[in-house]
Design a protein around this motif. Structure first.
Motif, PDB file in Angstrom:
ATOM      1  N   MET B   1      29.048  -9.301  -8.994  1.00 44.90           N
ATOM      2  CA  MET B   1      27.733  -9.287  -8.352  1.00 44.90           C
ATOM      3  C   MET B   1      27.925  -9.340  -6.834  1.00 44.90           C
ATOM      4  N   HIS B  12      21.245 -11.031  -2.999  1.00 44.71           N
ATOM      5  CA  HIS B  12      21.855 -10.198  -4.039  1.00 44.71           C
ATOM      6  C   HIS B  12      21.439  -8.745  -3.828  1.00 44.71           C
ATOM      7  N   GLN B  14      22.632  -4.329  -4.668  1.00 44.13           N
ATOM      8  CA  GLN B  14      23.482  -3.355  -5.356  1.00 44.13           C
ATOM      9  C   GLN B  14      23.439  -2.058  -4.580  1.00 44.13           C
ATOM     10  N   LYS B  16      24.702   2.041  -4.921  1.00 48.23           N
ATOM     11  CA  LYS B  16      25.345   3.096  -5.729  1.00 48.23           C
ATOM     12  C   LYS B  16      24.986   4.458  -5.150  1.00 48.23           C
ATOM     13  N   ILE B  32      15.318  -6.507  -8.317  1.00 49.03           N
ATOM     14  CA  ILE B  32      15.998  -5.202  -8.431  1.00 49.03           C
ATOM     15  C   ILE B  32      15.657  -4.528  -9.761  1.00 49.03           C
ATOM     16  N   ALA B  33      15.454  -5.329 -10.805  1.00 49.99           N
ATOM     17  CA  ALA B  33      15.217  -4.773 -12.146  1.00 49.99           C
ATOM     18  C   ALA B  33      14.037  -3.805 -12.156  1.00 49.99           C
ATOM     19  N   TYR B  36      15.212  -0.398 -11.764  1.00 50.62           N
ATOM     20  CA  TYR B  36      15.952   0.107 -12.926  1.00 50.62           C
ATOM     21  C   TYR B  36      14.973   0.684 -13.949  1.00 50.62           C
ATOM     22  N   PHE B  41      15.925   3.841  -9.281  1.00 48.15           N
ATOM     23  CA  PHE B  41      17.307   3.605  -8.868  1.00 48.15           C
ATOM     24  C   PHE B  41      18.259   4.641  -9.475  1.00 48.15           C
ATOM     25  N   THR B  45      20.129   7.723  -7.108  1.00 47.44           N
ATOM     26  CA  THR B  45      21.572   7.621  -6.852  1.00 47.44           C
ATOM     27  C   THR B  45      22.291   8.952  -7.093  1.00 47.44           C
ATOM     28  N   ASP B  54      17.366  -8.058  -3.964  1.00 44.90           N
ATOM     29  CA  ASP B  54      16.352  -9.044  -4.335  1.00 44.90           C
ATOM     30  C   ASP B  54      15.849  -9.722  -3.062  1.00 44.90           C
TER      31      ASP B  54
END
Lengths: 99, 292
Positions: B1, B12, B14, B16, B32-33, B36, B41, B45, B54
């Motif tokens: 993470m 936090h 991510q 990509k 962030i979810a 997804y 996301f 990418t 977050d």
């Protein structure tokens, strides 16, 4: 490199899950039928963090966002440990293919 | 993470993909979810280097007792970009994340190639809200009359009233996503409501006033759901911000990204490749922008 047979992946996955949250206190048996949301009490962000932790564990980039998105699209009630194992085994078996 | 220290707080994030930088800013009590399950996301990418994070107090980022106004969170975003070495980015914000995004464009235009707002209400534009389209009326139709909560009450609601609504919202199940039907009364949600100033801060324009809209120079694409309480904000912004085009997504509400992700992705990708050029062309050719 860690082995990628189903039993090994399941065992590694459970290790990753139990180290994911320091406040996690699930004490029941975890099987392939266990759901991460309904049974383990995950929030959506825990699933995202689990994806990162799996990638870190195997040192591989995996299309975990697509996996969760597809589960959501098919109106899945949950994501089971068995589905996670299948996802990890499938992608780790594909040599040389980066998502 | 992956975590970055941002203004002294662990955040936090991510990252990509490859290509121009795109940063995603989620809304209140999300994470962030959200990006997804809305497809945004994974879809972006394929063509961009996408960073989702977050917000402070959300997901796996640490919280602080205060510091949740859109100005504060825009300051966190520029600090995150500094830490990650992102000089300039396209920024997409949903709901309150859009307030953060627009505030960022006002304060740090030189760090911003373009912005995208997704159904953002804005504290300073509360008068444009059509509360009849608030999804809570349908969700809480049994409880709200007993509490004396009506559209008129909502429009007058003070801080205590807002806190009542937020507390009440912990009692209803999650409406969408992989946890739909599950409880919203989680330790994270409780902590945000009870141990931080979030519920007060998100109503504070914190300098993002109606008058300052004309000063915002980066290109902007503002998406609103046709049956969202905030639909009228689209035309308001495009009339006042010189480089903003409004988009109304048919037959969907505040969470249009969940219900019509493909419409959003199809429209936003050409814009993200060249925000300034896209807006210039759209302004020159009114047929290219959808009137609201």
């Amino acid at each position: 490199m860690l082995p990628i047979d189903r039993n090994s992946v399941r065992s590694e996955l459970l290790k990753v899950i139990t180290t994911l949250r320091d406040d996690w206190d699930y004490s029941g048996e975890i099987t392939e039928q266990t759901g991460i949301f309904q049974d383990l009490g995950f929030e959506s962000i825990d699933a995202v963090a689990l994806g990162s932790a799996i990638e870190d564990h195997y040192n591989r980039s995996l299309p975990f966002a697509e996996f969760l998105m597809k589960a959501n699209e098919r109106n899945a009630k949950d994501v089971t440990i068995g589905e996670l194992v299948t996802f990890v085994v499938d992608h780790l078996s594909r040599t040389g293919k980066k998502p | 993470m992956s975590k970055a220290i941002v203004n002294g707080v662990n955040v936090h994030y991510q990252t990509k993909g490859e290509g121009p930088d795109v940063i995603l800013v989620h809304g209140l009590t999300a994470s962030i979810a959200f990006w997804y399950i809305t497809k945004v996301f994974p879809a972006l990418t394929e063509q961009f280097r996408v960073t989702a994070y977050d917000l402070k107090g959300h997901g796996y980022s640490d919280s602080t007792p205060s510091g949740y106004t859109s100005a504060d969170l825009a300051g966190d975003l520029v600090a995150l970009m500094d830490t990650l070495g992102i000089e300039r980015a396209r920024i997409i914000g949903h709901s309150y994340g859009g307030s953060v995004t627009l505030h960022f464009a006002l304060l740090y235009p030189e760090r911003c190639d373009g912005i995208v707002l997704c159904d953002t209400g804005f504290a300073a534009l509360r008068h444009l809200r059509n509360i009849d389209h608030w999804p809570g009326w349908e969700i809480w139709k049994k409880e709200l009359p007993d509490l004396g909560i009506t559209p008129e009450w909502f429009n007058r609601a003070d801080q205590q009233g807002i806190d009542t609504i937020l507390q009440k919202s912990t009692e209803i199940p999650v409406q969408f996503g992989l946890r739909r039907g599950g409880t919203r009364d989680t330790p994270r949600f409780r902590k945000l409501l009870e141990e931080t100033t979030l519920s007060k801060d998100f109503r504070d324009p914190s300098g993002l006033s109606e008058e300052r809209l004309a000063d915002i120079t980066p290109p902007c694409m503002a998406f609103y759901g046709e049956i969202s309480p905030f639909k009228n904000v689209a035309s308001h912004l495009s009339a006042r911000m010189p480089h903003c085009i409004g988009q109304v997504v048919p037959s969907v509400g505040h969470f249009f990204l969940l219900h019509a992700p493909d419409v959003f992705i199809e429209r936003v990708v050409p814009y993200l490749h060249d925000p300034a050029g896209y807006v210039r062309n759209a302004k020159e050719n009114s047929a290219a922008s959808m009137p609201t």
